[in-house]
Design an enzyme around this catalytic site. Structure first.
Site, PDB file in Angstrom:
ATOM      1  CG  HIS A  86      -8.527  -2.857  -2.473  1.00  0.00           C
ATOM      2  ND1 HIS A  86      -9.500  -2.221  -3.241  1.00  0.00           N
ATOM      3  CD2 HIS A  86      -8.461  -2.160  -1.175  1.00  0.00           C
ATOM      4  CE1 HIS A  86      -9.788  -1.204  -2.505  1.00  0.00           C
ATOM      5  NE2 HIS A  86      -9.008  -1.174  -1.260  1.00  0.00           N
ATOM      6  CG  HIS A 127      -6.713  -2.681   3.198  1.00  0.00           C
ATOM      7  ND1 HIS A 127      -5.901  -1.466   2.910  1.00  0.00           N
ATOM      8  CD2 HIS A 127      -7.850  -2.474   2.679  1.00  0.00           C
ATOM      9  CE1 HIS A 127      -6.682  -0.754   2.262  1.00  0.00           C
ATOM     10  NE2 HIS A 127      -7.810  -1.157   1.971  1.00  0.00           N
ATOM     11  CD  GLU A 174      -9.223   6.247   0.483  1.00  0.00           C
ATOM     12  OE1 GLU A 174      -8.209   6.315  -0.332  1.00  0.00           O
ATOM     13  OE2 GLU A 174      -9.285   6.340   1.679  1.00  0.00           O
ATOM     14  CB  VAL A 175      -9.049   1.902  -5.078  1.00  0.00           C
ATOM     15  CG1 VAL A 175      -8.718   1.483  -6.460  1.00  0.00           C
ATOM     16  CG2 VAL A 175      -7.886   2.977  -4.581  1.00  0.00           C
ATOM     17  CG  ASP A 226      -1.877   0.978   1.144  1.00  0.00           C
ATOM     18  OD1 ASP A 226      -3.106   0.492   1.011  1.00  0.00           O
ATOM     19  OD2 ASP A 226      -1.755   2.317   1.065  1.00  0.00           O
TER      20      ASP A 226
HETATM   21  P1  DGP Z   1      -9.608   1.702   0.147  1.00  0.00           P
HETATM   22  O1  DGP Z   1     -10.219   2.722   1.204  1.00  0.00           O
HETATM   23  O2  DGP Z   1     -10.136   0.331   1.046  1.00  0.00           O
HETATM   24  O3  DGP Z   1     -10.261   1.620  -0.991  1.00  0.00           O
HETATM   25  O4  DGP Z   1      -8.168   1.808  -0.004  1.00  0.00           O
HETATM   26  C1  DGP Z   1      -7.391   1.819  -0.893  1.00  0.00           C
HETATM   27  C2  DGP Z   1      -6.006   1.995  -0.638  1.00  0.00           C
HETATM   28  O5  DGP Z   1      -5.287   1.983  -1.824  1.00  0.00           O
HETATM   29  C3  DGP Z   1      -5.330   3.005   0.301  1.00  0.00           C
HETATM   30  O6  DGP Z   1      -4.953   2.414   1.490  1.00  0.00           O
HETATM   31  C4  DGP Z   1      -4.450   3.614  -0.476  1.00  0.00           C
HETATM   32  C5  DGP Z   1      -3.834   2.478  -1.591  1.00  0.00           C
HETATM   33  N1  DGP Z   1      -3.698   3.222  -2.833  1.00  0.00           N
HETATM   34  C6  DGP Z   1      -4.516   4.289  -3.638  1.00  0.00           C
HETATM   35  N2  DGP Z   1      -3.328   4.630  -4.600  1.00  0.00           N
HETATM   36  C7  DGP Z   1      -2.256   3.730  -4.896  1.00  0.00           C
HETATM   37  C8  DGP Z   1      -1.428   3.384  -5.534  1.00  0.00           C
HETATM   38  O7  DGP Z   1      -1.291   4.214  -6.658  1.00  0.00           O
HETATM   39  N3  DGP Z   1      -0.664   2.574  -5.281  1.00  0.00           N
HETATM   40  C9  DGP Z   1      -0.523   1.840  -4.322  1.00  0.00           C
HETATM   41  N4  DGP Z   1       0.463   1.002  -4.068  1.00  0.00           N
HETATM   42  N5  DGP Z   1      -1.594   2.028  -3.253  1.00  0.00           N
HETATM   43  C10 DGP Z   1      -2.408   2.791  -3.688  1.00  0.00           C
END
Ligand code: DGP
Length: 122
Positions: free
Chosen positions: A107, A109, A102-103, A33
């Site tokens: 996924h 974690h 957010e994404v 992350d």
């Molecule tokens: P969520 O809130 O569960 O959708 O978590 C999204 C996570 O993705 C957040 O902890 C940060 C991570 N993240 C966002 N953009 C990027 C990226 O470009 N690269 C990586 N490695 N992680 C990212």
């Protein structure tokens, strides 16, 4: 809601955006992350275009589902945090608005490498 082909994890899967890769196989890609919340903070995503866990369970094949969930344990083992060789870890998957996602690509974690603390702080 339909899958957004331009979300950041879709770009990582297509190799358009770099990531710090931990593990990859036919079903999953795992990487660190970008904003770690604990000593070890990994993400595991399926290779297919699924928005969240509900979307995945509704549309993915049984092979994809098994491959994804087994992939999570493979990543934990590779990181040394699995229960058999390490001290355990926490998995979290956020879904949509109330889940704080957010994404919009499924996924999980994986948080570990230290005691991760209470599950929710507020
Ligand atoms: P969520 O809130 O569960 O959708 O978590 C999204 C996570 O993705 C957040 O902890 C940060 C991570 N993240 C966002 N953009 C990027 C990226 O470009 N690269 C990586 N490695 N992680 C990212």
């Amino acid at each position: 809601m339909s899958y957004d082909q331009n979300n950041i994890f879709a770009k990582i899967l297509r190799g358009e955006v770099p990531c710090e890769k931990i593990y990859e196989d036919e079903y999953v890609l795992s990487f660190y992350d970008v904003n770690p919340q604990r000593k070890i903070h990994a993400l595991v995503i399926p290779k297919g275009n699924y928005i969240d866990l509900d979307d995945f369970n509704a549309k993915a094949t049984d092979k994809e589902i098994v491959g994804y969930f087994k992939g999570i344990s493979k990543v934990a083992k590779k990181l040394g945090i699995s229960v058999d060789i390490g001290k355990g870890y926490r998995t979290i998957s956020n879904l949509s608005d109330h889940g704080g996602q957010e994404v919009p690509h499924l996924h999980f974690h994986l948080l570990g490498g230290e005691k991760v603390g209470r599950m929710l702080n507020d």
